[in-house]
Design an enzyme around this catalytic site. Structure first.
Site, PDB file in Angstrom:
ATOM      1  N   ASP A  51      14.264  -2.946  -5.510  1.00 25.02           N
ATOM      2  CA  ASP A  51      14.792  -3.857  -4.079  1.00 25.02           C
ATOM      3  C   ASP A  51      14.820  -4.694  -5.530  1.00 25.02           C
ATOM      4  O   ASP A  51      14.144  -6.060  -5.133  1.00 25.02           O
ATOM      5  CB  ASP A  51      13.452  -4.376  -4.040  1.00 25.02           C
ATOM      6  CG  ASP A  51      12.517  -2.976  -3.032  1.00 25.02           C
ATOM      7  OD1 ASP A  51      13.236  -2.937  -1.720  1.00 25.02           O
ATOM      8  OD2 ASP A  51      11.685  -2.885  -3.556  1.00 25.02           O
ATOM      9  N   HIS A  90       4.842   2.618  -8.017  1.00 25.19           N
ATOM     10  CA  HIS A  90       3.540   1.242  -7.825  1.00 25.19           C
ATOM     11  C   HIS A  90       2.678   1.271  -9.234  1.00 25.19           C
ATOM     12  O   HIS A  90       2.463   0.825  -9.669  1.00 25.19           O
ATOM     13  CB  HIS A  90       2.277   1.651  -6.581  1.00 25.19           C
ATOM     14  CG  HIS A  90       3.309   1.169  -5.665  1.00 25.19           C
ATOM     15  ND1 HIS A  90       3.363   2.129  -4.671  1.00 25.19           N
ATOM     16  CD2 HIS A  90       3.761  -0.115  -4.470  1.00 25.19           C
ATOM     17  CE1 HIS A  90       4.181   1.714  -3.692  1.00 25.19           C
ATOM     18  NE2 HIS A  90       4.069   0.106  -4.109  1.00 25.19           N
ATOM     19  N   SER A 141       7.522   4.769  -0.764  1.00 25.44           N
ATOM     20  CA  SER A 141       7.465   4.655   0.640  1.00 25.44           C
ATOM     21  C   SER A 141       7.514   5.233   1.408  1.00 25.44           C
ATOM     22  O   SER A 141       6.644   6.563   2.427  1.00 25.44           O
ATOM     23  CB  SER A 141       5.970   3.371   0.924  1.00 25.44           C
ATOM     24  OG  SER A 141       5.140   3.224  -0.307  1.00 25.44           O
ATOM     25  N   LEU A 178       0.774   3.511  -2.025  1.00 26.07           N
ATOM     26  CA  LEU A 178       1.143   3.307  -3.245  1.00 26.07           C
ATOM     27  C   LEU A 178       1.337   4.797  -4.088  1.00 26.07           C
ATOM     28  O   LEU A 178       0.967   6.007  -4.002  1.00 26.07           O
ATOM     29  CB  LEU A 178      -0.013   2.820  -4.169  1.00 26.07           C
ATOM     30  CG  LEU A 178      -0.874   1.366  -4.042  1.00 26.07           C
ATOM     31  CD1 LEU A 178      -2.160   1.338  -4.750  1.00 26.07           C
ATOM     32  CD2 LEU A 178      -0.210   0.822  -4.047  1.00 26.07           C
ATOM     33  N   GLY A 236       0.793  -1.485  -0.165  1.00 24.01           N
ATOM     34  CA  GLY A 236      -0.465   0.414  -0.032  1.00 24.01           C
ATOM     35  C   GLY A 236       0.668   1.607   0.218  1.00 24.01           C
ATOM     36  O   GLY A 236       1.902   1.160  -0.518  1.00 24.01           O
ATOM     37  N   GLN A 240      15.170  -8.245  -3.658  1.00 24.93           N
ATOM     38  CA  GLN A 240      14.032  -8.730  -2.924  1.00 24.93           C
ATOM     39  C   GLN A 240      13.466  -9.440  -4.760  1.00 24.93           C
ATOM     40  O   GLN A 240      13.212 -10.452  -4.766  1.00 24.93           O
ATOM     41  CB  GLN A 240      12.781  -7.861  -3.106  1.00 24.93           C
ATOM     42  CG  GLN A 240      11.482  -8.397  -3.051  1.00 24.93           C
ATOM     43  CD  GLN A 240      10.956  -7.520  -2.662  1.00 24.93           C
ATOM     44  OE1 GLN A 240      10.306  -7.392  -1.419  1.00 24.93           O
ATOM     45  NE2 GLN A 240      10.073  -6.793  -3.115  1.00 24.93           N
ATOM     46  N   GLY A 287       9.211  -4.172  -8.666  1.00 24.60           N
ATOM     47  CA  GLY A 287      10.416  -3.205  -8.964  1.00 24.60           C
ATOM     48  C   GLY A 287      11.831  -3.176  -9.210  1.00 24.60           C
ATOM     49  O   GLY A 287      12.107  -4.482  -7.835  1.00 24.60           O
TER      50      GLY A 287
HETATM   51  O1  PAF Z   1       8.649  -4.639  -2.452  1.00 33.12           O
HETATM   52  C1  PAF Z   1       6.873  -4.660  -1.302  1.00 33.12           C
HETATM   53  O2  PAF Z   1       6.426  -3.961  -1.341  1.00 33.12           O
HETATM   54  C2  PAF Z   1       6.681  -6.041  -0.204  1.00 33.12           C
HETATM   55  O3  PAF Z   1       8.548  -6.082  -0.352  1.00 33.12           O
HETATM   56  C3  PAF Z   1       6.272  -6.716  -1.253  1.00 33.12           C
HETATM   57  C4  PAF Z   1       6.988  -7.666  -2.853  1.00 33.12           C
HETATM   58  C5  PAF Z   1       4.701  -6.245  -1.094  1.00 33.12           C
HETATM   59  C6  PAF Z   1       5.786  -7.760  -0.142  1.00 33.12           C
HETATM   60  O4  PAF Z   1       5.781  -7.895   0.855  1.00 33.12           O
END
Ligand code: PAF
Length: 284
Positions: free
Chosen positions: A151, A40, A187, A36, A34, A154, A148
């Protein structure tokens, strides 16, 4: 634009996803916590262009926050997020109250990638991310999921777990969205005071310095790291967590910019932790 349908139950979301798949509709999925922003929205717009149905999840995942991190104060402007989703033509918002049973015992970890860079400063963070993303992909069953490049670690971990667990979903990496002056959108930028906001820009400047130096032929990692460190050290409220030049697939440190390379910075500006990176592909 019609309002998106908000679904809170994992079972209901899964049933809806099955139904959509039965009718031959492709699902594009944008997982979010969220709050956003334009970053996003660019993922959502791409998902809208490439799929029949778009699902956005909004869930501030507790298991990826450390005990001293900002879980409780993380922004949760649900109505504003919903309006943005409606304007972007999102079909479903999956907004579970929780995704964890009280006695949860199953966690997803990705070997060799979780204990580097972000993982060193945020122990357990990627176990939380990998677990929640595995759950979300199993519930929503998308054809494509959009993440994205800001990260980067990730993204890599999610690409690996999707392959290793045969989740049957295409992970679509998307370029980092930036403010007009270059600051990577996040965010957490909303936490910055005006002075911190100005100082945070040094992260982008340091990465751009690195890009320019590499273009000019400087490939030595120590020299590049030193130059980036000098730029960052000029900001009084900026504390570097790491500056790294690593192999983009293994996240192992490199001595030179060679092959597929990730240059990543994490720094605290005031109390706000920010990350950003650039990537070099196949620099000879
Ligand atoms: O990148 C994010 O916003 C979070 O790490 C995700 C991928 C939604 C997992 O909670």
């Amino acid at each position: 634009m019609p309002e998106p349908v908000v679904i809170e139950g994992a079972g209901e979301m899964q049933a809806r996803a099955r139904e959509l798949a039965r009718t031959g509709k492709s699902i594009g999925f944008v997982p979010t916590m969220g709050a956003l922003h334009a970053g996003h929205m660019s993922l959502i717009e791409r998902a809208r262009r490439e799929n029949d149905v778009v699902v956005v999840s909004i869930y501030v995942n507790p298991s990826q926050f450390g005990p001293d991190e900002d879980y409780s104060r993380y922004p949760r402007p649900f109505e504003a997020d919903k309006a943005l989703c409606a304007a972007a033509g999102v079909d479903y918002i999956f907004a579970p109250k929780t995704l964890y049973a009280e006695d949860v015992r199953t966690w997803v970890t990705v070997g060799g990638l979780e204990d580097k860079l972000e993982g060193l400063s945020r122990p357990g963070h990627f176990r939380g991310v990998a677990t929640v993303v595995t759950k979300l992909l199993s519930i929503v069953r998308p054809d494509r999921a959009y993440f994205g490049r800001k990260d980067a670690q990730q993204l890599l971990i999610i690409q690996v777990l999707t392959r290793d667990l045969d989740l049957g979903c295409q992970i679509v990496p998307c370029e980092t969205a930036r403010e007009p002056d270059g600051l990577a959108m996040s965010s957490r930028n909303s936490y910055l005071t005006p002075s911190e906001r100005r100082q945070a820009l040094a992260i982008h400047r340091a990465l751009e310095y690195c890009r320019t130096q590499v273009k000019l032929g400087e490939l030595d990692a120590m020299k590049l790291l030193g130059g980036m460190g000098d730029i960052l050290s000029q900001q009084p409220d900026l504390e570097v967590d790491y500056i790294a030049i690593v192999d983009a697939d293994t996240l192992e440190d490199l001595r030179a910019v060679q092959g597929d390379v990730l240059v990543a910075i994490a720094a605290k500006v005031g109390k706000t932790r920010l990350i950003d990176n650039i990537r070099f592909e196949e620099v000879a």
